[in-house]
Design a protein around this motif. Structure first.
Motif, PDB file in Angstrom:
ATOM      1  N   GLN A   1       7.486  -4.707   2.993  1.00 22.68           N
ATOM      2  CA  GLN A   1       6.088  -3.869   3.736  1.00 22.68           C
ATOM      3  C   GLN A   1       5.937  -3.775   2.400  1.00 22.68           C
ATOM      4  O   GLN A   1       4.042  -3.711   2.891  1.00 22.68           O
ATOM      5  CB  GLN A   1       6.948  -2.369   3.987  1.00 22.68           C
ATOM      6  CG  GLN A   1       7.291  -2.319   5.439  1.00 22.68           C
ATOM      7  CD  GLN A   1       8.145  -1.492   5.069  1.00 22.68           C
ATOM      8  OE1 GLN A   1       8.471  -0.539   3.964  1.00 22.68           O
ATOM      9  NE2 GLN A   1       8.754  -0.525   6.350  1.00 22.68           N
ATOM     10  N   LEU A   2       4.996  -3.767   1.262  1.00 21.20           N
ATOM     11  CA  LEU A   2       4.903  -3.712  -0.111  1.00 21.20           C
ATOM     12  C   LEU A   2       4.502  -5.098  -0.487  1.00 21.20           C
ATOM     13  O   LEU A   2       2.944  -5.298  -1.097  1.00 21.20           O
ATOM     14  CB  LEU A   2       5.252  -3.099  -1.290  1.00 21.20           C
ATOM     15  CG  LEU A   2       5.702  -1.356  -0.325  1.00 21.20           C
ATOM     16  CD1 LEU A   2       6.509  -0.403  -1.503  1.00 21.20           C
ATOM     17  CD2 LEU A   2       5.230  -1.037  -0.143  1.00 21.20           C
ATOM     18  N   SER A   3       5.180  -5.561  -0.893  1.00 18.48           N
ATOM     19  CA  SER A   3       4.708  -7.314  -0.806  1.00 18.48           C
ATOM     20  C   SER A   3       3.084  -8.048  -1.152  1.00 18.48           C
ATOM     21  O   SER A   3       3.613  -7.710   0.384  1.00 18.48           O
ATOM     22  CB  SER A   3       5.657  -8.091  -1.129  1.00 18.48           C
ATOM     23  OG  SER A   3       5.157  -9.173  -2.161  1.00 18.48           O
ATOM     24  N   SER A   4       2.119  -7.822  -1.617  1.00 16.17           N
ATOM     25  CA  SER A   4       1.389  -8.799  -1.828  1.00 16.17           C
ATOM     26  C   SER A   4       1.546 -10.076  -0.746  1.00 16.17           C
ATOM     27  O   SER A   4       0.692 -10.843  -0.445  1.00 16.17           O
ATOM     28  CB  SER A   4      -0.136  -9.325  -2.534  1.00 16.17           C
ATOM     29  OG  SER A   4       1.283  -9.712  -3.946  1.00 16.17           O
ATOM     30  N   THR A   5       3.316 -10.841  -1.344  1.00 19.50           N
ATOM     31  CA  THR A   5       2.875 -12.023  -0.766  1.00 19.50           C
ATOM     32  C   THR A   5       3.844 -12.373   0.589  1.00 19.50           C
ATOM     33  O   THR A   5       4.456 -13.311   1.607  1.00 19.50           O
ATOM     34  CB  THR A   5       4.076 -12.405  -1.344  1.00 19.50           C
ATOM     35  OG1 THR A   5       5.133 -12.780  -2.280  1.00 19.50           O
ATOM     36  CG2 THR A   5       3.468 -12.980  -3.062  1.00 19.50           C
ATOM     37  N   ALA A   6       3.535 -10.944   1.446  1.00 24.28           N
ATOM     38  CA  ALA A   6       5.147 -10.874   2.195  1.00 24.28           C
ATOM     39  C   ALA A   6       4.012  -9.941   3.578  1.00 24.28           C
ATOM     40  O   ALA A   6       2.881 -10.362   3.656  1.00 24.28           O
ATOM     41  CB  ALA A   6       6.569 -10.419   2.529  1.00 24.28           C
ATOM     42  N   TRP A   7       4.465  -8.769   4.028  1.00 28.00           N
ATOM     43  CA  TRP A   7       3.360  -8.236   5.187  1.00 28.00           C
ATOM     44  C   TRP A   7       1.782  -6.835   4.431  1.00 28.00           C
ATOM     45  O   TRP A   7       1.577  -7.110   5.027  1.00 28.00           O
ATOM     46  CB  TRP A   7       4.476  -6.872   5.653  1.00 28.00           C
ATOM     47  CG  TRP A   7       5.260  -8.032   6.405  1.00 28.00           C
ATOM     48  CD1 TRP A   7       5.625  -8.603   6.629  1.00 28.00           C
ATOM     49  CD2 TRP A   7       7.111  -7.248   6.544  1.00 28.00           C
ATOM     50  NE1 TRP A   7       6.964  -9.313   7.063  1.00 28.00           N
ATOM     51  CE2 TRP A   7       7.531  -7.847   7.554  1.00 28.00           C
ATOM     52  CE3 TRP A   7       7.404  -6.068   7.154  1.00 28.00           C
ATOM     53  CZ2 TRP A   7       8.772  -7.985   7.684  1.00 28.00           C
ATOM     54  CZ3 TRP A   7       8.262  -5.499   7.349  1.00 28.00           C
ATOM     55  CH2 TRP A   7       9.271  -6.531   7.770  1.00 28.00           C
ATOM     56  N   ASN A   8       2.166  -7.090   3.369  1.00 32.41           N
ATOM     57  CA  ASN A   8       1.354  -6.290   2.680  1.00 32.41           C
ATOM     58  C   ASN A   8       0.514  -5.458   3.545  1.00 32.41           C
ATOM     59  O   ASN A   8      -0.463  -5.067   3.802  1.00 32.41           O
ATOM     60  CB  ASN A   8       0.496  -7.036   2.182  1.00 32.41           C
ATOM     61  CG  ASN A   8      -0.849  -6.909   1.173  1.00 32.41           C
ATOM     62  OD1 ASN A   8      -0.337  -6.404   0.516  1.00 32.41           O
ATOM     63  ND2 ASN A   8      -1.882  -7.842   1.155  1.00 32.41           N
ATOM     64  N   TRP A   9       1.728  -4.177   3.783  1.00 26.16           N
ATOM     65  CA  TRP A   9       1.056  -2.780   4.716  1.00 26.16           C
ATOM     66  C   TRP A   9       0.325  -2.133   3.949  1.00 26.16           C
ATOM     67  O   TRP A   9      -0.529  -1.052   4.251  1.00 26.16           O
ATOM     68  CB  TRP A   9       2.203  -2.164   4.967  1.00 26.16           C
ATOM     69  CG  TRP A   9       2.736  -3.302   6.558  1.00 26.16           C
ATOM     70  CD1 TRP A   9       2.195  -4.067   7.137  1.00 26.16           C
ATOM     71  CD2 TRP A   9       3.683  -2.491   7.154  1.00 26.16           C
ATOM     72  NE1 TRP A   9       3.190  -5.152   8.077  1.00 26.16           N
ATOM     73  CE2 TRP A   9       3.576  -3.626   7.808  1.00 26.16           C
ATOM     74  CE3 TRP A   9       4.234  -1.728   7.369  1.00 26.16           C
ATOM     75  CZ2 TRP A   9       5.136  -3.141   8.811  1.00 26.16           C
ATOM     76  CZ3 TRP A   9       5.487  -1.363   8.142  1.00 26.16           C
ATOM     77  CH2 TRP A   9       6.047  -2.706   9.277  1.00 26.16           C
ATOM     78  N   GLY A  10       0.793  -1.939   2.351  1.00 26.14           N
ATOM     79  CA  GLY A  10       0.214  -0.590   1.019  1.00 26.14           C
ATOM     80  C   GLY A  10       0.436   0.417   1.451  1.00 26.14           C
ATOM     81  O   GLY A  10       1.852   1.051   1.762  1.00 26.14           O
ATOM     82  N   ALA A  11      -0.263   1.262   2.118  1.00 29.17           N
ATOM     83  CA  ALA A  11       0.445   2.943   1.822  1.00 29.17           C
ATOM     84  C   ALA A  11       0.509   3.225   3.208  1.00 29.17           C
ATOM     85  O   ALA A  11       1.209   4.018   3.460  1.00 29.17           O
ATOM     86  CB  ALA A  11      -0.794   3.829   1.408  1.00 29.17           C
ATOM     87  N   LYS A  12       0.575   1.745   3.970  1.00 28.04           N
ATOM     88  CA  LYS A  12       0.718   2.590   5.697  1.00 28.04           C
ATOM     89  C   LYS A  12       1.937   2.303   6.124  1.00 28.04           C
ATOM     90  O   LYS A  12       2.734   3.055   7.377  1.00 28.04           O
ATOM     91  CB  LYS A  12      -0.097   1.225   6.609  1.00 28.04           C
ATOM     92  CG  LYS A  12      -1.890   1.214   6.593  1.00 28.04           C
ATOM     93  CD  LYS A  12      -2.582   0.495   7.703  1.00 28.04           C
ATOM     94  CE  LYS A  12      -3.789   0.398   7.560  1.00 28.04           C
ATOM     95  NZ  LYS A  12      -4.367  -0.024   6.241  1.00 28.04           N
ATOM     96  N   THR A  13       2.649   1.781   5.296  1.00 27.71           N
ATOM     97  CA  THR A  13       3.899   2.171   5.344  1.00 27.71           C
ATOM     98  C   THR A  13       4.537   3.067   5.625  1.00 27.71           C
ATOM     99  O   THR A  13       6.275   3.200   6.123  1.00 27.71           O
ATOM    100  CB  THR A  13       5.012   1.376   3.538  1.00 27.71           C
ATOM    101  OG1 THR A  13       4.229  -0.138   3.379  1.00 27.71           O
ATOM    102  CG2 THR A  13       6.356   1.008   4.053  1.00 27.71           C
ATOM    103  N   ALA A  14       4.434   4.223   5.237  1.00 31.92           N
ATOM    104  CA  ALA A  14       4.503   5.567   5.506  1.00 31.92           C
ATOM    105  C   ALA A  14       4.972   5.620   6.167  1.00 31.92           C
ATOM    106  O   ALA A  14       5.484   6.856   6.616  1.00 31.92           O
ATOM    107  CB  ALA A  14       3.492   7.245   4.437  1.00 31.92           C
ATOM    108  N   TYR A  15       4.439   4.902   7.456  1.00 34.27           N
ATOM    109  CA  TYR A  15       3.805   5.859   8.656  1.00 34.27           C
ATOM    110  C   TYR A  15       5.401   5.570   9.387  1.00 34.27           C
ATOM    111  O   TYR A  15       6.148   5.600   9.975  1.00 34.27           O
ATOM    112  CB  TYR A  15       3.255   4.845   9.768  1.00 34.27           C
ATOM    113  CG  TYR A  15       1.726   5.707   9.767  1.00 34.27           C
ATOM    114  CD1 TYR A  15       2.078   7.630   9.852  1.00 34.27           C
ATOM    115  CD2 TYR A  15       0.292   5.012   9.120  1.00 34.27           C
ATOM    116  CE1 TYR A  15       0.544   7.495  10.382  1.00 34.27           C
ATOM    117  CE2 TYR A  15      -0.740   4.988   9.541  1.00 34.27           C
ATOM    118  CZ  TYR A  15      -0.765   6.976   9.272  1.00 34.27           C
ATOM    119  OH  TYR A  15      -1.881   7.595   9.667  1.00 34.27           O
TER     120      TYR A  15
END
Length: 552
Positions: A466-480
């Protein structure tokens, strides 16, 4: 005149002789046990501190082993924000023009430690039952000293994963032993303080991880990550030196039929300055509780954790720890990395991490005040609901890319850490040690913590992607995403988590035996010496139990 050692004791029928001795007619044992239980429940906090100062000290020493686990797990998440660490163990990403450890290897590192902890838990569950909490911890500390060498000298990410797996083995043992020991060496009024201190040790370790990273992040050589790994040699040696003189739990001695050793251990845990303390009565209470549980069940194996009334106790203890992983607390361990992925520079993210964990220590200390006045169930449920609200706010802030939004996200995660360490985090350790039976405590905690680590494998994989820039790159939207799992956790807590505040182990045993519903634990009156529910609440309890069955 001391009470002779017995193998069987039927407090309910009062008519079962063993080896020619009618032990059930020994009213002295029952009377002593009841007197000790009454005295323990009337004991004030200050009196308990004066009577059990050595028990507090030994429990604190044993619990401090978890500083190392809190340190390393927070350290690993923080090191992903270190440029030198990424260059040594990562690969170059042309898309981002920087060195990064891929999401797959991040998951391997995080989950390697969790896998090792599962092995360590299983190992400790068997060894602690056979050789005691003290020897299990000593052996684990020796292994810890050896395995840190692998982390320190790791030439590549593959060896680093091996080091995390190996270090996870003693960490798993610490997870099993510390709450069991803390809950057995002190009376009812001290139990929540000593068990929740374990969470304080976690937070102390996390704070040190952020501080060490902050101090070394500016370095451009290998010491930027070697210093953080090497600091792990600081803890085991002084703890090991102290533990050689620690007494074993008197409950452990009673379970092994050694009353004299239990008495000697209890005397080493208490002060000699209280003339009103009767060690024989306290030992009688431990014997009574042990024999009461033997009457309810015969075995001491892992299989017995899934039989009869212990199935429910196992489900609750496992569920409490699963709530820890599914409530969004994983974002705290990735705090610095989370903020760098949101756009903050590494130095500022480490500074905020230190503030986060410092506030976490304040929160844990505040929980001690809270638990003396509010029930564990209320604290836990209120905390999980607050976490849910904060996660929704963090996810909503992600739609703005402004610098103010990034700092606001950091601020909300710091508040999340305070709420967690004020409520769910520390009270979990009190709940799992109180709600498992004394005879199966070590094995129930092993199963629960193994479930926690297994769920953390899922959580770590998800968070890394969720956080990795090389994968899903959700950023803070991960909190949802974690807000959704937090909501499910809150529903489970409401229906399944009982209230153990102020109860002796014998009372809790009988409440579970009578199948009292979770929401009725606090109100139900029960006498562990007559085995009867209070008449005024028995019908209400049965009605509530039937309603809960209909809901399920």
């Amino acid at each position: 005149m001391e009470t002779e050692k017995r193998d069987v004791y039927d407090a309910e029928s009062g008519h079962k002789p063993v080896d020619g001795v009618d032990v059930a007619h020994d009213e002295t044992l029952i009377s002593d046990a009841k007197h000790a239980a009454d005295a323990e429940q009337r004991m004030t906090l200050m009196k308990a501190i004066k009577l059990y100062p050595k028990a507090i000290a030994w429990s604190v020493l044993l619990s401090s082993t978890l500083i190392m686990e809190g340190y390393d797990l927070a350290l690993l998440g923080s090191l992903y924000a270190s440029p030198v660490f990424n260059k040594k163990f990562g690969t170059y990403s042309a898309a981002n023009d920087k060195w990064v450890v891929s999401a797959a290897w991040q998951s391997g590192l995080s989950n390697g430690a969790r896998a090792g902890e599962i092995f360590g838990l299983i190992f400790a569950g068997w060894v602690s039952d056979r050789y005691g909490y003290k020897m299990t911890t000593i052996a684990s500390l020796v292994l810890m000293i050896m395995f840190v060498f692998v982390l320190f000298f790791a030439p590549n990410v593959q060896v680093l994963v091996v080091g995390e797996v190996l270090c996870g083995i003693p960490w798993g043992a610490f997870q099993s032993v510390t709450p069991a020991y803390a809950s057995e060496v002190a009376p009812v009024v001290l139990r929540p303080y000593l068990t929740t201190f374990i969470n304080m040790c976690w937070v102390i370790g996390q704070f040190f991880a952020a501080a060490v990273n902050k101090g070394s992040v500016g370095r451009s050589d290998d010491w930027a990550y070697k210093i953080p790994f090497g600091v792990q040699w600081v803890w085991p040696v002084p703890i090991l030196a102290g533990l050689f003189f620690a007494p074993e739990s008197p409950w452990w001695h009673i379970r092994h039929g050694d009353r004299e050793a239990a008495k000697a251990s209890l005397l080493r845990l208490t002060s000699r300055n209280d003339p009103n303390f009767n060690v024989d009565e306290t030992i009688a209470m431990i014997e009574h509780t042990n024999e009461l549980e033997k009457r309810m069940k015969d075995g001491l194996t892992y299989r017995d954790c899934f039989k009869g009334i212990d199935l429910r106790r196992t489900e609750i203890v496992v569920g409490i720890w699963l709530v820890q992983t599914l409530g969004g607390q994983n974002l705290m361990g990735y705090f610095a990395y989370f903020l760098t992925q949101a756009g903050m520079d590494a130095s500022n993210s480490f500074s905020l991490s230190m503030g986060q964990y410092a506030l976490g220590m304040v929160g844990t200390a505040g929980s001690w005040f809270l638990m003396s006045r509010v029930g564990r169930r209320t604290i836990h449920f209120s905390g999980i609901c607050c976490q849910l609200l904060i996660l929704i706010i963090v996810g909503s802030l992600s739609f703005s890319n402004s610098n103010g939004s990034i700092w606001a996200i950091g601020g909300m995660l710091i508040v999340f850490t305070f709420v967690y360490d004020f409520t769910v985090g520390p009270v979990t350790y009190s709940l799992i040690s109180e709600l498992s039976s004394t005879r199966l405590k070590a094995k129930t905690i092993v199963l629960a913590r193994a479930g926690y680590n297994a769920s953390n494998i899922f959580v770590n994989v998800m968070t890394n992607y969720q956080l990795s820039s090389t994968a899903w790159n959700w950023g803070a939207k991960t909190a949802y995403f974690w807000a959704g799992t937090c909501l499910l956790s809150a529903v489970w807590v409401f229906f399944r988590l009982p209230e153990p505040k102020g109860r002796t182990y014998a009372e809790l045993d009988l409440l579970f035996e009578h199948k009292v519903p979770a929401r009725m634990f606090a109100e139900t009156k029960i006498d562990p010496f007559s085995h009867q529910l209070g008449d005024d609440l028995k019908k209400m309890s049965e009605s509530e139990h039937n309603l809960e069955k209909d809901v399920k």
